[in-house]
Design an enzyme around this catalytic site. Structure first.
Site, mmCIF file in Angstrom:
data_model
loop_
_atom_site.group_PDB
_atom_site.id
_atom_site.type_symbol
_atom_site.label_atom_id
_atom_site.label_comp_id
_atom_site.label_asym_id
_atom_site.label_seq_id
_atom_site.Cartn_x
_atom_site.Cartn_y
_atom_site.Cartn_z
ATOM 1 N N ALA A 17 0.803 -1.212 0.000
ATOM 2 C CA ALA A 17 0.000 0.000 0.000
ATOM 3 C C ALA A 17 0.840 1.268 0.000
ATOM 4 O O ALA A 17 0.318 2.346 -0.278
ATOM 5 C CB ALA A 17 -0.931 -0.002 1.206
ATOM 6 N N GLY A 20 6.356 -0.397 -3.825
ATOM 7 C CA GLY A 20 6.395 -1.618 -4.628
ATOM 8 C C GLY A 20 7.804 -1.926 -5.058
ATOM 9 O O GLY A 20 8.689 -1.066 -5.024
ATOM 10 N N ASP A 243 -0.863 -10.512 -0.918
ATOM 11 C CA ASP A 243 0.511 -10.544 -0.429
ATOM 12 C C ASP A 243 0.667 -11.352 0.850
ATOM 13 O O ASP A 243 1.699 -12.000 1.065
ATOM 14 C CB ASP A 243 1.080 -9.137 -0.270
ATOM 15 C CG ASP A 243 0.177 -8.181 0.497
ATOM 16 O OD1 ASP A 243 -0.798 -8.636 1.130
ATOM 17 O OD2 ASP A 243 0.449 -6.962 0.462
ATOM 18 N N THR A 265 2.461 -2.574 6.783
ATOM 19 C CA THR A 265 1.479 -1.499 6.888
ATOM 20 C C THR A 265 0.299 -1.959 7.739
ATOM 21 O O THR A 265 -0.189 -1.244 8.605
ATOM 22 C CB THR A 265 1.003 -1.077 5.492
ATOM 23 O OG1 THR A 265 2.133 -0.629 4.731
ATOM 24 C CG2 THR A 265 -0.026 0.028 5.565
ATOM 25 N N ASN A 302 -7.085 -8.766 11.105
ATOM 26 C CA ASN A 302 -6.277 -7.565 10.885
ATOM 27 C C ASN A 302 -6.128 -6.845 12.218
ATOM 28 O O ASN A 302 -7.115 -6.601 12.904
ATOM 29 C CB ASN A 302 -6.966 -6.632 9.895
ATOM 30 C CG ASN A 302 -6.949 -7.169 8.484
ATOM 31 O OD1 ASN A 302 -7.097 -8.362 8.272
ATOM 32 N ND2 ASN A 302 -6.789 -6.291 7.524
#
Length: 486
Positions: A17, A20, A243, A265, A302
């Site tokens: 996020a 990359g 991912d 993140t 999460n």
């Protein structure tokens, strides 16, 4: 850089996020050697009335990375066997019948889907949703994002890694580990929950057919192959395109009695199971059952993540204070234990903004006073994450009837010594930290297995990682009693 006899060379496109990379992975009898050939920033932008991804720029960076990979391989006389793509989950782009992206994709950090939750639940009871999908409720899940779309006639939705694969190959597919994050996927059958599409007035072919990790999307389009300097026959292979699915492949565990934390993140905290847990208790605890490689279930929650710290650093930099991360963490570690904590996965922290003040405000709501001091705020973040990890692992054990004896931390957070030590103490279990590049390693190994350069199931692939990775172990210390953050 030393040369090793390569059994296979593979390109991993790994996009998070905030950044990359394109990485070359060389698989040999000595393990996996990674070479990052291109890095680029990523982030949301304000555009067309919302927070969106600048996908055109993102894809241009992917092409630049593949050109760099082709050049690096050619310089060593190597041939890239395939390309694998992983990104974050839930977000998608809409393409028309000609394959044109009709708008830059919305980001999950945009608030548009909040108003869609109630209308979706009016058509599909939340309990029924969970019994079918096993998916943790998050207001930005794909199902709620799609409910905000005004006109989907003639359009097809492609999740971000599948969109990249489509632009590289011209083939439309939906990789299964990412499909399982949409809220439209049957966790038991491993197929689309077509009755949900009907209930919401969505076409059953809104998403392309499913593809499994290890299967092939197709060869590079001729113009793409020419643009990046790779042979036309170069294939794009499906990996765990979420991912976290790729990262869990690279957890260097010796057996199944482990918990994992994919720390970046976001923090993804959970267990690897053979079957989903679809009980009411699991739903009430807001655990998710997402698909992993080889049909496994990633049973997790999460728990916020290092986004909180990076956003604090961004705010502090704007105020002229730019300490390096090591100094910030050292100052935080020097503070006494038992300080204020916040609920790190509170939706209050999802959007960008003044994160230090939001954290202080959250502490005030629980009766704590958190100084406006970077070290104190950083320590609060680290303590809050560790406590959240401990609560989540304990709940996962209870709900899945599975005990674990070690916690594996992979990803960028595995380099954070303070966080790893606090996690060991909070969980009361040893923490094994590493590899940092778990996502890229999992991506490469699934490609390697598809090409015959590696063999065996997940235990064998993990053995390759464990043998070739330097790992750190943290033992629990005497713990202060963590206050429960409801």
């Amino acid at each position: 850089m030393s040369t090793i006899p390569a059994r296979g060379v593979f390109a991993a496109v790994d996009i998070g996020a905030s950044s990359g990379r394109v990485i070359l992975g060389r698989v040999s009898r000595n393990g996996v050697q990674l070479e990052t050939v291109h890095r680029f920033p990523n982030g949301v932008v304000e555009r067309d009335g919302g927070l969106r991804w600048d996908f055109d720029a993102l894809f241009a960076e992917v092409l630049a990375g593949l050109r760099a990979a082709a050049a690096a391989a050619a310089a060593r006389g190597e041939k890239i066997g395939s390309i694998g793509i992983d990104t974050w989950a839930v977000d998608y782009g809409l393409v028309d019948s000609a394959g044109k992206l009709v708008a830059q994709p919305y980001s999950y950090r945009d608030d548009r889907s909040r108003t869609a939750v109630a209308p979706v639940h009016a058509k599909l009871d939340p309990a029924r949703l969970y019994q079918t999908t096993g998916l943790q409720f998050l207001q930005f899940n794909t199902i709620y994002q799609l409910a905000t779309e005004k006109n989907l006639a003639g359009l097809q939705a492609l999740l971000i890694p599948d969109l990249i694969a489509f632009l590289l190959t011209g083939v439309r597919r939906t990789e299964a580990t990412n499909a399982s994050t949409t809220g439209l996927f049957d966790a038991v059958a491993g197929e689309w929950a077509t009755e949900f599409f009907t209930a919401l007035g969505l076409r059953k072919d809104l998403f392309p057919p499913l593809i499994q990790p290890g299967e092939t999307y197709g060869n590079l389009l001729p113009d793409i192959a020419a643009a990046v300097g790779l042979p036309r026959e170069t294939t794009v292979v499906a990996v765990g395109s979420h991912d976290t699915a790729s990262a869990v492949v690279a957890v260097p565990a010796r057996d199944g009695a482990f918990a994992y934390i994919s720390s970046g993140t976001w923090s993804l905290v959970g267990l690897e199971l053979k079957h989903p847990v679809l009980t009411q208790a699991s739903r009430e605890a807001n655990f998710t059952n997402e698909r992993g490689v080889d049909g496994t279930i990633r049973y997790l929650r999460n728990v916020g993540g290092l986004w909180l710290l990076s956003e604090c650093q961004r705010t502090w930099a704007g105020e002229g204070y730019q300490p390096d991360l090591a100094s910030l963490l050292a100052a935080a570690a020097a503070l006494p234990a038992g300080g204020p904590q916040v609920n790190a996965d509170d939706p209050f922290f999802i959007a960008p903004g003044n994160m230090p003040e939001r954290i202080r405000a959250a502490a005030r709501r629980t009766g704590d006073v958190l100084p406006n001091d970077p070290a104190a705020i950083t320590r609060c973040i680290m303590d809050s994450l560790a406590a959240g990890y401990a609560r989540t692992i304990t709940a996962a054990e209870r709900l899945a009837n599975r005990e674990v004896d070690v916690v594996h931390v992979v990803g960028g957070g595995s380099q954070n010594t303070l966080l790893c030590q606090l996690t060991a103490t909070a969980t009361g279990r040893p923490v094994v930290a590493g590899p940092v590049e778990a996502t890229a390693l999992g991506n490469v190994l699934v490609q390697a297995r598809a090409a015959g350069a590696a063999a065996g199931g997940l235990p064998h692939l993990r053995g390759i990682i464990a043998a070739g990775t330097s790992l750190r172990r943290f033992e629990p210390l005497i713990s202060v009693r963590h206050r429960s953050m409801q």
